[in-house]
Design a protein around this motif. Structure first.
Motif, short mmCIF file in Angstrom:
data_model
loop_
_atom_site.label_atom_id
_atom_site.label_comp_id
_atom_site.label_asym_id
_atom_site.label_seq_id
_atom_site.Cartn_x
_atom_site.Cartn_y
_atom_site.Cartn_z
N ASP A 28 63.83 39.87 -82.86
CA ASP A 28 64.58 39.72 -81.62
C ASP A 28 66.06 39.54 -81.96
O ASP A 28 66.39 39.02 -83.04
N PRO A 29 66.97 39.92 -81.05
CA PRO A 29 68.40 39.78 -81.34
C PRO A 29 68.81 38.36 -81.73
O PRO A 29 69.71 38.17 -82.53
N SER A 30 68.11 37.34 -81.18
CA SER A 30 68.49 35.96 -81.49
C SER A 30 67.77 35.40 -82.72
O SER A 30 68.07 34.28 -83.15
N ASP A 31 66.82 36.15 -83.29
CA ASP A 31 66.18 35.71 -84.54
C ASP A 31 67.23 35.63 -85.64
O ASP A 31 68.27 36.29 -85.58
N VAL A 32 66.92 34.85 -86.66
CA VAL A 32 67.87 34.65 -87.76
C VAL A 32 67.32 35.34 -89.01
O VAL A 32 66.14 35.22 -89.34
N LEU A 33 68.20 36.08 -89.69
CA LEU A 33 67.87 36.69 -90.98
C LEU A 33 68.72 36.02 -92.05
O LEU A 33 69.93 35.85 -91.89
N VAL A 34 68.07 35.64 -93.14
CA VAL A 34 68.77 35.03 -94.27
C VAL A 34 68.59 35.96 -95.47
O VAL A 34 67.51 36.00 -96.06
N PRO A 35 69.63 36.74 -95.84
CA PRO A 35 69.50 37.63 -96.99
C PRO A 35 69.24 36.81 -98.26
O PRO A 35 69.90 35.82 -98.52
N LEU A 36 68.23 37.23 -99.01
CA LEU A 36 67.89 36.54 -100.25
C LEU A 36 68.66 37.13 -101.41
O LEU A 36 69.01 38.31 -101.41
N ALA A 37 68.93 36.30 -102.41
CA ALA A 37 69.64 36.76 -103.60
C ALA A 37 68.64 37.39 -104.57
O ALA A 37 67.54 36.87 -104.73
N PRO A 38 69.00 38.52 -105.17
CA PRO A 38 70.28 39.22 -105.04
C PRO A 38 70.33 40.08 -103.79
O PRO A 38 69.40 40.80 -103.48
N ALA A 39 71.45 39.97 -103.07
CA ALA A 39 71.66 40.77 -101.86
C ALA A 39 72.51 41.99 -102.22
O ALA A 39 73.23 41.97 -103.23
N PRO A 40 72.46 43.03 -101.41
CA PRO A 40 73.29 44.21 -101.68
C PRO A 40 74.77 43.86 -101.63
O PRO A 40 75.17 42.89 -100.96
#
Length: 198
Positions: free
Chosen positions: A151-163
């Motif tokens: 959903d637009p309000s969901d949160v994404l946390v990029p994990l390391a290593p990230a692009p």
């Protein structure tokens, strides 16, 4: 707020427990921590793994599909490996153990998510085209963890290593991060050949 970790399918958990009891599976070359470990190992924090197939645009949610369940394999107070399960025609089954940077990165992201003020259901969202994995914090903790799109309000946390250009461990709403991912996923136009008009 505490995270609402969804229950994994019982056959997926049983297959991981069976693999932990198998000397062959535990002694795979890619998991030196399991080979050298002494003491009990426990599969914990099952997270459904979804793959981002397509960013559809036009205000429609991105298309994702469930590809497996990932368990953190704990020894005492820390994760020493992870186990993936996959769905086969015979049901959920163990796929493989692994180690690597996403293991500690996932633990770190989960710890930070526990401290957030809202309640979330944690999932993993893989974006293979960018070699990227994110912790997906779904805003409805009671939702079916095997279905749905971010959903637009969901949160994404990029994990390391990230692009490159995407900050690891910086929480972003889906609405903020999807346009960046969409630009990255667009095909690069081919350069004109020398001697041809542009």
């Amino acid at each position: 707020m505490p995270l609402h970790v969804p229950p994994a399918p019982a056959p997926a958990l049983r297959s991981v427990l069976a693999a932990l009891g198998s000397p062959t599976a535990v002694r795979e070359p890619r998991t030196p921590a399991l080979r050298s470990h002494q003491g009990p190992l426990t599969p914990e924090l099952p997270l459904p793994v979804h793959v981002l197939d397509e960013i559809t645009g036009g205000g429609r949610p991105p298309r994702t599909r469930l590809t497996g369940w990932r368990f953190l394999i704990r020894s005492a107070d820390r994760a020493v490996a992870a186990a993936d399960t996959v769905l086969t025609p015979d049901g959920w089954t163990f796929s493989h153990f692994f180690e690597g940077p996403y293991l500690s990165s996932t633990e770190r992201a989960l710890r930070h998510a526990e401290a957030m003020p809202a309640a979330y259901q944690p999932r993993l969202l893989s974006i293979p085209a960018l070699y990227m994995l994110t912790l997906w914090l779904h805003g409805d903790p009671t939702a079916d963890a095997t279905a749905g799109s971010p959903d637009p309000s969901d949160v994404l946390v990029p994990l390391a290593p990230a692009p490159p250009g995407i900050a690891a461990h910086r929480p972003c709403t889906v609405a903020d991060l999807l346009p960046v991912l969409s630009l990255r996923l667009q095909p690069v136009p081919a350069a004109p050949l020398l001697g041809q008009p542009a």
